[in-house]
Design a protein around this motif. Structure first.
Motif, short mmCIF file in Angstrom:
data_model
loop_
_atom_site.label_atom_id
_atom_site.label_comp_id
_atom_site.label_asym_id
_atom_site.label_seq_id
_atom_site.Cartn_x
_atom_site.Cartn_y
_atom_site.Cartn_z
N VAL A 114 0.86 -1.18 0.00
CA VAL A 114 0.00 0.00 0.00
C VAL A 114 0.89 1.23 0.00
N VAL A 167 -6.50 2.62 -1.00
CA VAL A 167 -6.86 1.48 -0.16
C VAL A 167 -7.76 1.97 0.98
N VAL A 203 -7.77 -3.05 5.26
CA VAL A 203 -6.78 -4.13 5.30
C VAL A 203 -7.09 -4.97 6.53
N VAL A 235 -7.25 -7.12 1.16
CA VAL A 235 -7.07 -5.68 0.98
C VAL A 235 -8.19 -5.15 0.10
N TYR A 245 -9.78 -1.79 -1.96
CA TYR A 245 -9.40 -0.49 -2.52
C TYR A 245 -10.56 0.05 -3.35
N SER A 300 -11.73 -6.01 -3.74
CA SER A 300 -10.80 -6.61 -2.79
C SER A 300 -9.94 -7.67 -3.46
N VAL A 322 1.00 -8.18 3.59
CA VAL A 322 0.70 -6.79 3.25
C VAL A 322 1.73 -5.89 3.91
N ILE A 381 0.43 -8.27 8.42
CA ILE A 381 0.53 -6.86 8.04
C ILE A 381 1.76 -6.26 8.72
#
Length: 573
Positions: free
Chosen positions: A96, A340, A343, A357, A359, A367, A373, A544
């Protein structure tokens, strides 16, 4: 249309002349075209203020890309948007943010896993983030780079050219905003010569001579460690005024020394960092100049001994980013104009093996699946994207208040006035633009760069940055162009410069979220012992991880690259 373009002063400065004008806010084009400011709308493209209200709905790929983030922040986005529509796509890594840190993360991931599928999402129309900044061609001296940054350049075959002279002011404009008589002083001569020409009180002149000569020790009897701790409790302005007792004119002369590089002035810069940067007034302390203090800001400590020395990176940071993207080729999908909006780990963070994710593509929320991520975006945005973060991490992320910055690039008809004047880089003591410099000669003229620091420094870095950002949002483009033309005319006019004739194009880059915040005294009592908010903020959360210069935290290119490599290590093992 505002009144500035129609005023007599505006006409004299060339505001009514039809030239190329461009206005960017945080990398998004607000306006562009060939127009005159202050003329009837039918005669050219009208300019909208950056703070103009957004129309209903959200649109990717335009200045409205930022409004998606603002709607998330304000809790309005999901009131209008439908649930995400799965695309069926799955990637080993989703990044991202397509700035320097985000692209570096993708590059490092693929170096480790050449067959991986990687997607980069960004809300802007072009990749680059702050690498688009006009001043991004200069970096700190190579000796101060992080290992990861140097290794990246080596792998890409890019070489920075050291330049010990570039980046140093060669003159100071004691402007009418600060002093009774506006005076340009070249600082290349011996100190006692140019200080004698300053339009300051006699007591201030004597104080400045003492500051540059060294002066007495204001903390006699204290150990070097205790002296450094005293400095750590003061800003540079307070040190000058309260500890050394200088005349206010002397402090006002020194006030903007850090503005262009740090985004705030001496009222926010710590005295211990002013010492580390080589500012006047510290020689009498007898401190060891060979090593930094534990209280110095991380960047000051890292760049110790290289102050004033910079390196030129051909093509700038944008060239570095382009080299990475070219090397990645079809291995990476780059999806721009796609902010985005969510998440999430697929399951509890402790056991999750993948993430999802979402956006916004300009029409609906879509997604994709991700094995991992990396969030290489502003820390302040992250809590709105990952709503199930632990409370302490959310609070730490919100503490990252970026410092606003404004840059103007002005293409001029010729550089004759600069050459006749004999200056190339001028610091201003109180005008809106704190720096004006000649940055490039080319076949089609000369480019000048101006830098402004909107931070309300008297409030401190965090509160001052928030106040400065709000003021910047309310400032019309034409006000910024007018002030840039005005200061260039005041600087170069005596050497024959005519802004109405010699200005051929203006581009203004407003970075409301500019420099990443850096921990420094006297504002952060936990520094250097910690723990710091950044340590909590950048903590991995399931699949993440966080990158970006906010996670360093430091507003330097090498810090962004190193943060990307750390995030990859956390996820890839």
């Amino acid at each position: 249309m505002g009144d500035i373009g129609r005023s007599a002063a505006g006409r004299e400065l060339g505001m009514r002349r039809a030239i190329s004008r461009r206005d960017f806010f945080d990398g998004v084009a607000v306006t562009a075209g060939v127009a005159a400011v202050g003329v009837p709308e039918a005669a050219g493209t009208a300019y909208a203020a950056a703070s103009a209200p957004a129309p209903a709905g959200f649109h990717g790929g335009t200045s409205q890309a930022l409004s998606v983030l603002h709607a998330l922040r304000d809790g309005r986005f999901w009131q209008h948007a439908d649930p995400p529509v799965p695309t069926g796509e799955s990637y080993d890594l989703v990044v991202v943010g397509a700035g320097l840190s985000g692209v570096s993360a993708a590059h490092e991931w693929l170096r480790r896993h050449p067959r991986a599928r990687v997607l980069i999402l960004d809300n802007h129309e072009v990749a680059g983030g702050h690498a688009q900044r006009p001043g991004s061609g200069w970096t700190a001296a190579p000796a101060s780079w992080t290992p990861e940054f140097g290794e990246l350049l080596d792998r890409l075959g890019l070489a920075a050219t050291p330049c010990q002279e570039c980046g140093a002011d060669d003159s100071v404009m004691c402007d009418r905003e600060t002093f009774p008589v506006e005076t340009l002083v070249s600082t290349g001569a011996p100190v006692d010569g140019w200080i004698g020409r300053l339009p300051v009180a006699d007591d201030a002149r004597a104080d400045l001579l003492r500051l540059y000569a060294g002066g007495p020790d204001p903390f006699p009897g204290l150990s070097p460690e205790d002296k450094q701790e005293r400095l750590a409790g003061l800003t540079y302005s307070r040190y000058l005024l309260e500890t050394l007792g200088v005349h206010p004119d002397a402090e006002r002369f020194c006030r903007t020394m850090p503005s262009a590089a740090w985004g705030y002035d001496a009222r926010a810069l710590g005295a211990v960092d002013a010492w580390g940067l080589g500012y006047p007034g510290f020689a009498g302390l007898g401190l060891d100049a060979g090593k930094p203090s534990p209280f110095n800001a991380p960047t000051v400590a890292k760049e110790w001994g290289t102050a004033g020395r910079v390196a030129h990176l051909p093509g700038g940071l944008h060239g570095l980013l382009r080299a990475m993207l070219d090397g990645l080729g079809r291995k990476v999908r780059l999806r721009l104009s796609s902010p985005v909006v969510s998440v999430r780990n697929d399951g509890p963070a402790e056991t999750a093996a993948s993430a999802t994710v979402g956006y916004f593509d300009g029409h609906e929320v879509r997604s994709v699946g991700a094995g991992a991520v990396i969030l290489a975006c502003w820390h302040a945005v992250v809590p709105h994207l990952v709503p199930d973060l632990p409370g302490d991490q959310r609070e730490a992320l919100r503490a990252a208040v970026k410092t606003p910055l404004v840059e103007a690039v002005v293409r001029l008809r010729s550089g004759d006035a600069w050459r006749r004047l004999g200056v190339a880089r001028t610091r201003w003591t109180g005008a809106y633009w704190s720096l004006s410099e000649l940055v490039r000669h080319s076949g089609d003229g000369v480019t000048a760069r101006l830098v402004a620091a909107p931070c309300r420094s008297e409030l401190g870095p965090a509160e001052g940055s928030a106040a400065g950002r709000q003021a910047l949002l309310r400032t019309p483009y034409e006000t910024l162009e007018f002030s840039a033309r005005d200061q260039l005319a005041r600087l170069l006019g005596p050497a024959g410069f005519d802004p109405g004739r010699d200005v051929e194009a203006v581009a203004v880059y407003r970075w409301g979220h500019g420099y990443s915040p850096e921990y420094c005294r006297p504002w952060h009592a936990f520094h250097p012992d910690g723990p710091s908010p950044a340590e909590t903020a950048r903590r991995r959360f399931g699949r993440i991880a966080l990158a970006g210069s906010d996670s360093a935290p430091a507003a330097r290119a090498d810090a962004a690259v190193t943060a990307a490599c750390r995030a990859v290590r956390e996820l890839a093992g």
